[in-house]
Motif scaffolding. Structure first.
Motif, mmCIF file in Angstrom:
data_model
loop_
_atom_site.group_PDB
_atom_site.id
_atom_site.type_symbol
_atom_site.label_atom_id
_atom_site.label_comp_id
_atom_site.label_asym_id
_atom_site.label_seq_id
_atom_site.Cartn_x
_atom_site.Cartn_y
_atom_site.Cartn_z
ATOM 1 N N UNK A 17 9.131 1.926 -5.361
ATOM 2 C CA UNK A 17 7.747 2.258 -5.013
ATOM 3 C C UNK A 17 7.126 3.164 -6.065
ATOM 4 N N UNK B 131 3.948 2.273 -8.281
ATOM 5 C CA UNK B 131 2.821 3.208 -8.313
ATOM 6 C C UNK B 131 2.473 3.589 -9.744
ATOM 7 N N UNK C 9 -5.108 1.124 -13.140
ATOM 8 C CA UNK C 9 -6.380 1.680 -12.672
ATOM 9 C C UNK C 9 -6.965 2.660 -13.684
ATOM 10 N N UNK D 289 6.383 -5.083 -4.871
ATOM 11 C CA UNK D 289 5.561 -3.976 -4.364
ATOM 12 C C UNK D 289 4.204 -3.954 -5.081
ATOM 13 N N UNK E 233 0.226 -3.917 -3.731
ATOM 14 C CA UNK E 233 -0.801 -2.938 -4.118
ATOM 15 C C UNK E 233 -2.040 -3.631 -4.681
ATOM 16 N N UNK F 141 -5.789 -6.119 -2.584
ATOM 17 C CA UNK F 141 -7.231 -6.003 -2.322
ATOM 18 C C UNK F 141 -8.122 -6.429 -3.498
ATOM 19 N N UNK G 16 10.048 10.924 -8.424
ATOM 20 C CA UNK G 16 9.184 11.322 -7.320
ATOM 21 C C UNK G 16 9.798 12.501 -6.573
ATOM 22 N N UNK H 164 -9.731 6.255 -6.296
ATOM 23 C CA UNK H 164 -8.348 5.810 -6.100
ATOM 24 C C UNK H 164 -7.542 6.014 -7.393
ATOM 25 N N UNK I 93 4.570 11.078 -3.885
ATOM 26 C CA UNK I 93 4.065 9.767 -3.449
ATOM 27 C C UNK I 93 2.956 9.895 -2.414
ATOM 28 N N UNK I 94 2.006 8.975 -2.454
ATOM 29 C CA UNK I 94 0.940 8.959 -1.445
ATOM 30 C C UNK I 94 1.500 8.567 -0.074
ATOM 31 N N UNK I 95 2.568 7.794 -0.091
ATOM 32 C CA UNK I 95 3.130 7.301 1.171
ATOM 33 C C UNK I 95 3.371 8.466 2.134
ATOM 34 N N UNK J 135 -7.836 -0.100 0.006
ATOM 35 C CA UNK J 135 -6.958 0.128 -1.142
ATOM 36 C C UNK J 135 -5.738 0.959 -0.746
ATOM 37 N N UNK K 147 -1.564 -0.129 1.710
ATOM 38 C CA UNK K 147 -0.120 -0.275 1.496
ATOM 39 C C UNK K 147 0.654 1.043 1.534
ATOM 40 N N UNK K 148 -0.028 2.182 1.632
ATOM 41 C CA UNK K 148 0.667 3.467 1.563
ATOM 42 C C UNK K 148 0.956 4.084 2.929
#
Lengths: 330, 330
Positions: free
Chosen positions: A105, A109, A116, A163, A167, A170, A292, B112, B146-148, B167, B170-171
């Motif tokens: 993950x 990410x 992005x 994964x 993400x 969308x 992480x 994002x 992590x955003x999760x 967006x 998935x988190x």
């Protein structure tokens, strides 16, 4: 059973590991590696181990008469990915698992954050907080190319690629994947070696997640990099040696719209003065994609989950060298 | 009908607009604004217009005897968001729409990209390509949160927030929203003014998408910024004036784990030497969140879609001041 640990664990993670042993015994390397990526050194105690957790020395594995399972503490298994080692563990009945699910993950990410940041031109924007009108501003805005409707090719499609596909959902992108052995259950269009040539020419974004092995070394050579279309963006979160860096440099000279985002290089770190470090369209992070908060805990949690499976003789997660005779736990 | 255009359009977008007129006539401002955000100036020709596209002068609107619809070329409508102007257009039967759907996706992408860059520590990683082992490296990896499983509060929840929620899906984050008027069909938990106090204290990420209006000016004051928990991250892609920047600066001093990502400031750009520009945990981009390749084309496509609806007397998209007597097209 005796579990041999060859890398340094923070206190909290070590306590978590101990609490999950349920009667198994821990053996410690005399020279623990400082990181999960470091190579374990040959150590007398290793001969006692039933299970190795870390990056055990292949020679120790060859000498061991007890070892039944190696749980590699990284996603990469370069050190073991040779025909000789594969034959050795088959013969000895040793299972090999890696820690892919620990880093998936965070890796996805990381490359997604690259995509992005490229789309939103973050490096340029953050470096120029001052303009808020005028031509430079309009040009900057116009340079922000939305991912929507663009195409991406994932080379070395596996758990990270899977994964990443979630993400990207969308954005309605056109997604293709390439991997050594296509499984058939991939949720995206998979291409073979012939299809790869076309796919490289079509993709706006090429994501390299290849591991390092004799078959992937220099995979992104001048030919394959040359097939990519003008203004494409190349990402590498696999391994540095899968890219011919001279060819990559040449590509920057030939194509003024080409960008690259690298988390891995060859060597690591790149020496000061290396031309990739001064190429303004090349963005480099220092091999941190899988990192992480709580990484050691995730790693131990993953190992313990597999330990329970191993005890019950069940299929292990992230098994990279299954036994061909079908026997799961020795 | 006569459509009055008060900003400069690139050739391609102007041709696209002409092609979509279907018999309507274009009137040009004598002093077109250079950007879609610039204020239109009062112009004699305006009195002829049935439709205004851009940022017409409110005084011109008051004087007009023909105007039936204003299509504002930005998301922000600060210039028109006053009780007096609202009363004026009600009385005259003038519809007002904005261009929210032109910028939504790019704005959501921008914030994002901030969130992911924060989670993956991109600014620090890109600034330090050299280390690939050692303590600094391990600390860097451990700093990637992590955003999760984290929580986010979206203040000024609207079309951008809606896209952001897609967006973030998935988190598996815990998401709350706040807006002036809750519609009831929001896909996330909405909080009112009382709930906002608690929500500010719970969120790992606070995303500010508030427009500039008398009721939002200085919304993020010392009290509200102070309610945020230690180590929270604050984002602003709304308008600069919704934040008390002195209080923001104080927050940096009080909380060493606090970070802020701002696409908008007050003023824009921030003058050289402004303390926010030298705060290392404050990342600033120069009001580019909505910008994207083909922006003018997206804007004209959106206007033409509404023009077709206007011709048929249908509900307009992004109508920010609907007529209270229910009449849609004059």
């Amino acid at each position: 059973m005796k579990i041999y640990l060859d890398f340094w664990l923070p206190k909290e993670a070590l306590a978590f590991l101990r609490a999950g042993l349920r009667g198994h015994e821990l053996l410690f390397s005399g020279k623990p590696s400082g990181t999960v990526l470091g190579s374990g050194t040959l150590d007398a105690g290793f001969a006692e181990a039933d299970i190795a957790l870390g990056q055990p020395d292949p020679q120790g594995v060859a000498l061991s008469e007890r070892l039944r399972w190696i749980h590699v503490s990284s996603s990469g298994i370069t050190r073991y990915d040779t025909p000789a080692f594969r034959a050795l563990v088959q013969e000895k009945g040793i299972l090999v698992t890696n820690s892919a699910h620990v880093y998936n993950e965070a890796c996805a990410d990381h490359v997604f954050s690259f995509m992005l940041a490229q789309s939103r031109r973050l490096p340029e924007g953050l470096a120029t907080p001052a303009f808020a009108s005028g031509d430079a501003w309009l040009r900057h805005r116009d340079g922000c190319v939305p991912l929507r409707g663009q195409s991406v090719l994932i080379v070395g499609y596996g758990a990270i690629g899977e994964r990443l596909v979630d993400l990207l959902a969308p954005y309605g992108m056109s997604i293709a994947g390439y991997r050594r052995r296509v499984r058939g259950d991939e949720p995206v269009r998979m291409v073979d070696d012939t299809g790869l040539m076309d796919a490289l020419g079509e993709a706006d974004h090429v994501v390299n997640i290849l591991p390092d092995s004799p078959s992937t070394r220099g995979f992104f050579n001048g030919t394959r990099l040359g097939l990519m279309k003008a203004g494409a963006v190349f990402y590498n979160i696999g391994r540095g040696r899968t890219v011919d860096q001279d060819a990559l440099l040449a590509r920057f000279s030939l194509d003024p719209g080409f960008y690259a985002w690298l988390d891995v290089t060859d060597p690591e770190p790149l020496p000061e003065g290396h031309p990739l470090r001064s190429e303004s369209r090349c963005r480099i992070t220092p091999h941190v994609a899988g990192g992480h908060r709580g990484e050691s805990m995730t790693l131990i949690r993953h190992f313990l989950r597999n330990l329970r499976r191993f005890e019950r003789g069940e299929l292990l997660e992230d098994c990279v060298m299954p036994l061909q005779n079908g026997r799961i736990a020795g």
